[in-house]
Design an enzyme around this catalytic site. Sequence first.
Site, PDB file in Angstrom:
ATOM      1  N   SER A 190     -87.551-145.679   4.561  1.00  0.00           N
ATOM      2  CA  SER A 190     -88.287-146.177   3.398  1.00  0.00           C
ATOM      3  C   SER A 190     -87.987-147.634   3.061  1.00  0.00           C
ATOM      4  O   SER A 190     -88.832-148.308   2.488  1.00  0.00           O
ATOM      5  CB  SER A 190     -87.988-145.299   2.188  1.00  0.00           C
ATOM      6  OG  SER A 190     -86.605-145.329   1.907  1.00  0.00           O
ATOM      7  N   HIS A 218     -92.513-140.327   4.522  1.00  0.00           N
ATOM      8  CA  HIS A 218     -93.238-141.606   4.446  1.00  0.00           C
ATOM      9  C   HIS A 218     -94.239-141.766   5.590  1.00  0.00           C
ATOM     10  O   HIS A 218     -94.618-142.895   5.913  1.00  0.00           O
ATOM     11  CB  HIS A 218     -92.257-142.783   4.458  1.00  0.00           C
ATOM     12  CG  HIS A 218     -91.636-143.056   3.129  1.00  0.00           C
ATOM     13  ND1 HIS A 218     -92.331-143.652   2.081  1.00  0.00           N
ATOM     14  CD2 HIS A 218     -90.397-142.805   2.656  1.00  0.00           C
ATOM     15  CE1 HIS A 218     -91.529-143.758   1.040  1.00  0.00           C
ATOM     16  NE2 HIS A 218     -90.354-143.257   1.347  1.00  0.00           N
ATOM     17  N   LYS A 249     -96.154-137.970  -1.977  1.00  0.00           N
ATOM     18  CA  LYS A 249     -96.463-139.357  -1.591  1.00  0.00           C
ATOM     19  C   LYS A 249     -97.939-139.445  -1.199  1.00  0.00           C
ATOM     20  O   LYS A 249     -98.791-139.397  -2.067  1.00  0.00           O
ATOM     21  CB  LYS A 249     -95.488-139.803  -0.502  1.00  0.00           C
ATOM     22  CG  LYS A 249     -94.061-139.941  -1.069  1.00  0.00           C
ATOM     23  CD  LYS A 249     -93.065-140.539  -0.104  1.00  0.00           C
ATOM     24  CE  LYS A 249     -91.772-140.866  -0.843  1.00  0.00           C
ATOM     25  NZ  LYS A 249     -90.644-140.002  -0.512  1.00  0.00           N
TER      26      LYS A 249
HETATM   27  C1  LIG Z   1     -89.504-139.291  -1.132  1.00  0.00           C
HETATM   28  C2  LIG Z   1     -88.657-138.659  -0.124  1.00  0.00           C
HETATM   29  C3  LIG Z   1     -88.085-137.399  -0.335  1.00  0.00           C
HETATM   30  C4  LIG Z   1     -88.198-136.669  -1.636  1.00  0.00           C
HETATM   31  O1  LIG Z   1     -89.445-136.087  -1.760  1.00  0.00           O
HETATM   32  P1  LIG Z   1     -89.777-135.257  -3.092  1.00  0.00           P
HETATM   33  O2  LIG Z   1     -90.826-134.306  -2.664  1.00  0.00           O
HETATM   34  O3  LIG Z   1     -90.222-136.231  -4.121  1.00  0.00           O
HETATM   35  O4  LIG Z   1     -88.521-134.549  -3.494  1.00  0.00           O
HETATM   36  C5  LIG Z   1     -87.356-136.831   0.699  1.00  0.00           C
HETATM   37  N1  LIG Z   1     -87.180-137.484   1.865  1.00  0.00           N
HETATM   38  C6  LIG Z   1     -87.691-138.704   2.097  1.00  0.00           C
HETATM   39  C7  LIG Z   1     -87.480-139.373   3.419  1.00  0.00           C
HETATM   40  C8  LIG Z   1     -88.446-139.332   1.100  1.00  0.00           C
HETATM   41  O5  LIG Z   1     -88.933-140.555   1.323  1.00  0.00           O
END
Ligand SMILES: *Cc1c(COP(=O)(O)O)cnc(C)c1O
Length: 415
Positions: A190, A218, A249
């Site tokens: 990220s 992502h 996301k």
């Molecule tokens: C955003 C993210 C998460 C968390 O996701 P949620 O569904 O909001 O708990 C987990 N792993 C990665 C790599 C992320 O970027």
Amino acid sequence: MAFPDSLRAAYGETLRSIEQAGLLKRERLIKVPQDAQILVEFPTGSGDRQVINMCSNNYLGLSNHPAVLKAAHSGLDTRGYGMSSVRFICGTQDIHKLLEHNLSAFLGMEDTILFSSCFDANAAVFEALLDENDVMISDRLVHASIVDGMRLSKAKHDTFKHSDMAHLRSKLEAYRSSQRKIIITDGIFSMDGDLAHLDNIVDLAEEFGAMVFVDDSHATGFIGKTGKGTHEHFNVMEKIDILTTTFGKALGGASGGCVSGRKELVDMLRQRGRPYLFSNTLSPVITYVTLEVLRLLETSPERKDQLEKNTSFWRLAITDAGFVVKEGISPIVPIMLYNAKLAQEFSGDLYNEGVYAVGFFFPVVPQGQARIRTQLSAGHRQSDLDRALDAFIKVGKKHGILGLTKDQLIEKYGM
Ligand SMILES: *Cc1c(COP(=O)(O)O)cnc(C)c1O
């Protein structure tokens, strides 16, 4: 009194030291739905402002998409609001099973289990599937939820330097005699927006008899030819054993996540995954919407195309303007400033120019790697990106950094 003044003072002191170190996270108030442009409340007293949003994970622009809103309403009308139970008691509707089935088909995996977040999915996996005779070997930059998930497991834990395949190989050699081995990585990281070398990772996994775990939060929905993720991009779809991802996301952005993978592993999680057994799953509304989003991904690839167009434009334009950019293909485009204070000021100046893009610095990224992280969305119109570019150039000029190389930037502002 269970909360005496001394305790209040101690916590207050910790909070003040966080603030003094310039690390206090503040939240800005958005007064409209999440979108490419949003109305945001400025710090108290200075009124509201319309800004271009360059820091959301709304990659496909679906968070406030009419088809998504419509699906949410029908989900609410046909399956109600809440489940008031965990899955194995009376918390499973037909649409939960259908979504698991359709996710397996979309992600190209044998089976899928839903969680109320990807954080919960990652909290479930390692504890449920591994024991003290096993080893987890993770990339050093994996997401915090994976780090926490690994902490819950009895398995041994070791790391390899970020995307360093020679280092990963040496770790696999060192743990050759462990019962079960699992290589753990994000699909897209990220902070830098770079892709894990999944092609090399699956080769090493085969050579050493290790399982492969990928968190594709992502990437799901827009990376790879048909948006299935990094495993599709590297053409290794059938070689990933466990894939976790989020619906929070690109896939609508509310919440929810899943583990998708080998059937036996998913079955184990249904029996042993603690966040699955002891916490409610997705609400019917989110379940319904995620089904609709999967349908949209297959029937309207134009949103993925638009995201790619926006990403190429932005990467080229911001580089041409004279900024130092981390190269890559993902819609995460970090603009490197190296100095933390500069990153913070730059972000503030952008905000005043109507662009919302957050500065990241230590400890979120390594010391001396401060940056503005921009994220593209299919929802950005060309006029949004043109305006954002103008703002970046104006603020870049103000700080005298346009055209500077990395070394010149560091010489001028320090790390
Ligand atoms: C955003 C993210 C998460 C968390 O996701 P949620 O569904 O909001 O708990 C987990 N792993 C990665 C790599 C992320 O970027």
